[in-house]
Design a protein around this motif. Sequence first.
Motif, PDB file in Angstrom:
ATOM      1  N   PRO A   1      -5.828  44.147   1.766  1.00 51.53           N
ATOM      2  CA  PRO A   1      -6.960  44.239   0.841  1.00 51.53           C
ATOM      3  C   PRO A   1      -6.946  43.087  -0.160  1.00 51.53           C
ATOM      4  CG  PRO A   1      -5.248  45.796   0.226  1.00 51.53           C
ATOM      5  CD  PRO A   1      -4.791  45.162   1.505  1.00 51.53           C
ATOM      6  N   VAL A   2      -8.118  42.507  -0.387  1.00 53.54           N
ATOM      7  CA  VAL A   2      -8.254  41.373  -1.315  1.00 53.54           C
ATOM      8  C   VAL A   2      -9.414  41.662  -2.251  1.00 53.54           C
ATOM      9  CG1 VAL A   2      -8.717  38.900  -1.534  1.00 53.54           C
ATOM     10  CG2 VAL A   2      -7.328  39.746   0.365  1.00 53.54           C
ATOM     11  N   PRO A   3      -9.204  41.586  -3.587  1.00 53.51           N
ATOM     12  CA  PRO A   3     -10.324  41.764  -4.522  1.00 53.51           C
ATOM     13  C   PRO A   3     -11.374  40.674  -4.322  1.00 53.51           C
ATOM     14  CG  PRO A   3      -8.201  41.900  -5.661  1.00 53.51           C
ATOM     15  CD  PRO A   3      -7.918  41.391  -4.276  1.00 53.51           C
ATOM     16  N   ASP A   4     -12.608  41.034  -4.581  1.00 57.38           N
ATOM     17  CA  ASP A   4     -13.698  40.086  -4.359  1.00 57.38           C
ATOM     18  C   ASP A   4     -13.511  38.772  -5.125  1.00 57.38           C
ATOM     19  OD1 ASP A   4     -16.581  39.652  -3.320  1.00 57.38           O
ATOM     20  OD2 ASP A   4     -16.751  39.257  -5.470  1.00 57.38           O
TER      21      ASP A   4
ATOM     22  N   ALA B   1     -17.018  37.032   9.825  1.00 61.59           N
ATOM     23  CA  ALA B   1     -17.159  38.026  10.891  1.00 61.59           C
ATOM     24  C   ALA B   1     -17.886  37.434  12.094  1.00 61.59           C
ATOM     25  CB  ALA B   1     -17.915  39.240  10.352  1.00 61.59           C
ATOM     26  N   ALA B   2     -18.783  36.467  11.857  1.00 56.97           N
ATOM     27  CA  ALA B   2     -19.522  35.842  12.955  1.00 56.97           C
ATOM     28  C   ALA B   2     -18.766  34.674  13.570  1.00 56.97           C
ATOM     29  CB  ALA B   2     -20.889  35.369  12.458  1.00 56.97           C
ATOM     30  N   ASN B   3     -17.706  34.236  12.910  1.00 56.52           N
ATOM     31  CA  ASN B   3     -16.962  33.074  13.403  1.00 56.52           C
ATOM     32  C   ASN B   3     -15.467  33.366  13.286  1.00 56.52           C
ATOM     33  OD1 ASN B   3     -16.283  30.523  14.313  1.00 56.52           O
ATOM     34  ND2 ASN B   3     -16.553  29.565  12.302  1.00 56.52           N
ATOM     35  N   ILE B   4     -14.975  34.221  14.179  1.00 50.83           N
ATOM     36  CA  ILE B   4     -13.562  34.590  14.161  1.00 50.83           C
ATOM     37  C   ILE B   4     -12.729  33.411  14.635  1.00 50.83           C
ATOM     38  CG2 ILE B   4     -11.837  36.136  15.156  1.00 50.83           C
ATOM     39  CD1 ILE B   4     -13.981  38.252  15.375  1.00 50.83           C
ATOM     40  N   GLY B   5     -11.709  33.093  13.897  1.00 53.86           N
ATOM     41  CA  GLY B   5     -10.846  31.975  14.253  1.00 53.86           C
ATOM     42  C   GLY B   5      -9.582  32.000  13.426  1.00 53.86           C
ATOM     43  N   THR B   6      -8.957  30.840  13.330  1.00 55.97           N
ATOM     44  CA  THR B   6      -7.701  30.726  12.608  1.00 55.97           C
ATOM     45  C   THR B   6      -7.973  30.497  11.125  1.00 55.97           C
ATOM     46  OG1 THR B   6      -6.610  29.814  14.552  1.00 55.97           O
ATOM     47  CG2 THR B   6      -5.526  29.490  12.442  1.00 55.97           C
ATOM     48  N   GLY B   7      -7.361  31.318  10.286  1.00 57.87           N
ATOM     49  CA  GLY B   7      -7.515  31.193   8.846  1.00 57.87           C
ATOM     50  C   GLY B   7      -6.241  30.707   8.200  1.00 57.87           C
ATOM     51  N   PRO B   8      -6.045  30.984   6.912  1.00 55.89           N
ATOM     52  CA  PRO B   8      -4.862  30.496   6.196  1.00 55.89           C
ATOM     53  C   PRO B   8      -3.584  31.166   6.669  1.00 55.89           C
ATOM     54  CG  PRO B   8      -6.167  31.970   4.824  1.00 55.89           C
ATOM     55  CD  PRO B   8      -6.968  31.725   6.053  1.00 55.89           C
TER      56      PRO B   8
ATOM     57  N   THR C   1     -11.872  38.641   9.042  1.00 52.05           N
ATOM     58  CA  THR C   1     -12.147  39.614   7.989  1.00 52.05           C
ATOM     59  C   THR C   1     -12.933  40.754   8.621  1.00 52.05           C
ATOM     60  OG1 THR C   1     -14.229  38.554   7.366  1.00 52.05           O
ATOM     61  CG2 THR C   1     -12.236  37.804   6.241  1.00 52.05           C
ATOM     62  N   GLU C   2     -12.866  41.912   8.003  1.00 54.13           N
ATOM     63  CA  GLU C   2     -13.546  43.063   8.583  1.00 54.13           C
ATOM     64  C   GLU C   2     -15.027  43.090   8.251  1.00 54.13           C
ATOM     65  OE1 GLU C   2     -11.455  46.631   7.642  1.00 54.13           O
ATOM     66  OE2 GLU C   2      -9.777  46.128   8.960  1.00 54.13           O
ATOM     67  N   GLY C   3     -15.466  42.219   7.342  1.00 50.06           N
ATOM     68  CA  GLY C   3     -16.898  42.045   7.129  1.00 50.06           C
ATOM     69  C   GLY C   3     -17.580  43.123   6.309  1.00 50.06           C
ATOM     70  N   VAL C   4     -16.814  44.071   5.744  1.00 50.43           N
ATOM     71  CA  VAL C   4     -17.409  45.115   4.909  1.00 50.43           C
ATOM     72  C   VAL C   4     -16.577  45.256   3.643  1.00 50.43           C
ATOM     73  CG1 VAL C   4     -18.405  46.400   6.838  1.00 50.43           C
ATOM     74  CG2 VAL C   4     -16.087  46.918   6.083  1.00 50.43           C
ATOM     75  N   VAL C   5     -17.194  45.810   2.612  1.00 50.84           N
ATOM     76  CA  VAL C   5     -16.510  46.069   1.351  1.00 50.84           C
ATOM     77  C   VAL C   5     -16.196  47.563   1.287  1.00 50.84           C
ATOM     78  CG1 VAL C   5     -16.668  45.956  -1.169  1.00 50.84           C
ATOM     79  CG2 VAL C   5     -17.718  44.163   0.233  1.00 50.84           C
ATOM     80  N   ASP C   6     -14.939  47.885   1.006  1.00 61.16           N
ATOM     81  CA  ASP C   6     -14.549  49.280   0.906  1.00 61.16           C
ATOM     82  C   ASP C   6     -15.294  49.946  -0.247  1.00 61.16           C
ATOM     83  OD1 ASP C   6     -12.518  51.467  -0.299  1.00 61.16           O
ATOM     84  OD2 ASP C   6     -12.193  51.276   1.856  1.00 61.16           O
ATOM     85  N   GLU C   7     -15.936  51.074   0.024  1.00 65.65           N
ATOM     86  CA  GLU C   7     -16.772  51.718  -0.989  1.00 65.65           C
ATOM     87  C   GLU C   7     -15.953  52.275  -2.144  1.00 65.65           C
ATOM     88  OE1 GLU C   7     -19.041  54.666   0.995  1.00 65.65           O
ATOM     89  OE2 GLU C   7     -20.266  53.241   2.137  1.00 65.65           O
ATOM     90  N   ARG C   8     -14.716  52.665  -1.890  1.00 65.89           N
ATOM     91  CA  ARG C   8     -13.907  53.285  -2.940  1.00 65.89           C
ATOM     92  C   ARG C   8     -13.189  52.249  -3.796  1.00 65.89           C
ATOM     93  NH1 ARG C   8      -9.849  55.312  -1.117  1.00 65.89           N
ATOM     94  NH2 ARG C   8      -9.958  54.654   1.045  1.00 65.89           N
ATOM     95  N   THR C   9     -12.598  51.260  -3.157  1.00 65.68           N
ATOM     96  CA  THR C   9     -11.768  50.298  -3.895  1.00 65.68           C
ATOM     97  C   THR C   9     -12.477  48.985  -4.180  1.00 65.68           C
ATOM     98  OG1 THR C   9     -10.852  49.401  -1.829  1.00 65.68           O
ATOM     99  CG2 THR C   9      -9.709  51.277  -2.826  1.00 65.68           C
ATOM    100  N   ARG C  10     -13.641  48.760  -3.543  1.00 68.98           N
ATOM    101  CA  ARG C  10     -14.383  47.494  -3.687  1.00 68.98           C
ATOM    102  C   ARG C  10     -13.546  46.316  -3.236  1.00 68.98           C
ATOM    103  NH1 ARG C  10     -18.660  49.330  -2.941  1.00 68.98           N
ATOM    104  NH2 ARG C  10     -19.522  47.280  -3.394  1.00 68.98           N
ATOM    105  N   MET C  11     -12.698  46.545  -2.264  1.00 68.99           N
ATOM    106  CA  MET C  11     -11.871  45.489  -1.693  1.00 68.99           C
ATOM    107  C   MET C  11     -12.455  45.030  -0.354  1.00 68.99           C
ATOM    108  SD  MET C  11      -9.022  44.960  -3.565  1.00 68.99           S
ATOM    109  CE  MET C  11      -7.967  45.790  -4.777  1.00 68.99           C
TER     110      MET C  11
END
Length: 409
Positions: A216-219, A230-237, A259-269
């Motif tokens: 989980p990563v804060p916005d 999400a539209a361009n899955i590849g190698t990240g950091p 990335t999973e492409g959605v924001v968690d509704e409870r934690t906003r992560m």
Amino acid sequence: MGAITTPASGRKFLRRPFLTFGILFFGIFGMVALSLLKKDPPKKPDVNTTPLVEIAEVDIETVQFDVDSQGIVSPLMQTTLSAEVSGAVISLSDNFIAGGKFNAGDVLARIDPLNYQVNVERAEAALAQRQIEYDGAKKLGDQGYRSATELATAKAALVSAEADLTRAQRDLERSIIRAPYDGLVLSRATELGNFVNTGAQLGVIFASDVAEVRLPVPDPDLAFLTLPTAANIGTGPEVTLVGSYRGRDHRWPATVVRTEGVVDERTRMVFVVARIDDPYALDTTRELTAELPIGTFVTAEIKGIVLEDVVRIPRQLVRASNNVIFVDPERKLRFRELEIIRTDADFAYVYADQLLENQLLMTRLEAPLNGMLVRTTEDIDAPPDADSENAESASDDGAEASDATEPVS
């Protein structure tokens, strides 16, 4: 004539003025003597009440902003093995046990195949019969003794028999439970001799070549990461995972893949997914410090972007409204509101072009004021002024010269 005598009362009257003047005289004399003997009180040294503070030069740096997170290691692929046919379990592999290792294609369990072998034989016999019927009907049809309808009926019966044989063979194959990939057994849900129905769970397995961690990563921290979309899955950091295994701390390399492409509704992560290759160190060509078992809790350090011309300021020195206090060349306090790039547990980071002064106030004052005069440790340790030293030396030389030319009487 007789002598004249003074009465006693008259003599007392004459002594009183002398006694009074004597007391006054000795009193005044004592006061003068005490005042002459009294020492002057010691002079108190002048105390400088200007606050003494510590300052430090700010350094311009190139900073990489890493993002911290945490998560639990999970398998990339996890499969629930279920029975596709019913029957008694007649065989279990020695490796079909929690923690057992297997390869793709290995037989993990067998269900009694007798009924399915019989079904195959029946289907084969039925197919042979339908083939004979079709061949005869076709031969007679070519001679004009069978209608097209009768030939089509024989053809349909032959195709149905072929399908029944295919299904019977498939059911026979399904009585053997094979591993779909290389992996490990998470759990087993059946025992030797158990009768299982179609759809009954036999166990859970997972792939051992790759594992993943949802982080989980804060916005606000997403601005410091270069992530695949999400539209361009590849190698990240790159990611460094830290955890404990067998009583010791270890570090494992990983890579953000999506990335999973959605924001968690409870934690906003936002969840980013890091992938670990060969977590169980089964590949002998790779070097890992230790195995990374599924279910391990790890902390993660995700490599972020690199920014130049950045100043690092201790976080406790940042006051309300992002104000930071500097000391100008005249030793006066100067408040400056800064635009903070980012803060962490220890520091606040700002761009260097916001800082006109480069001497940062390190001392925490109770009630600082803009323009307040302060002293620094550099002022105390500084050598005496050269002009005052020269003047002192000149006065000493003049005194010596006057002593040398003084005439002797």
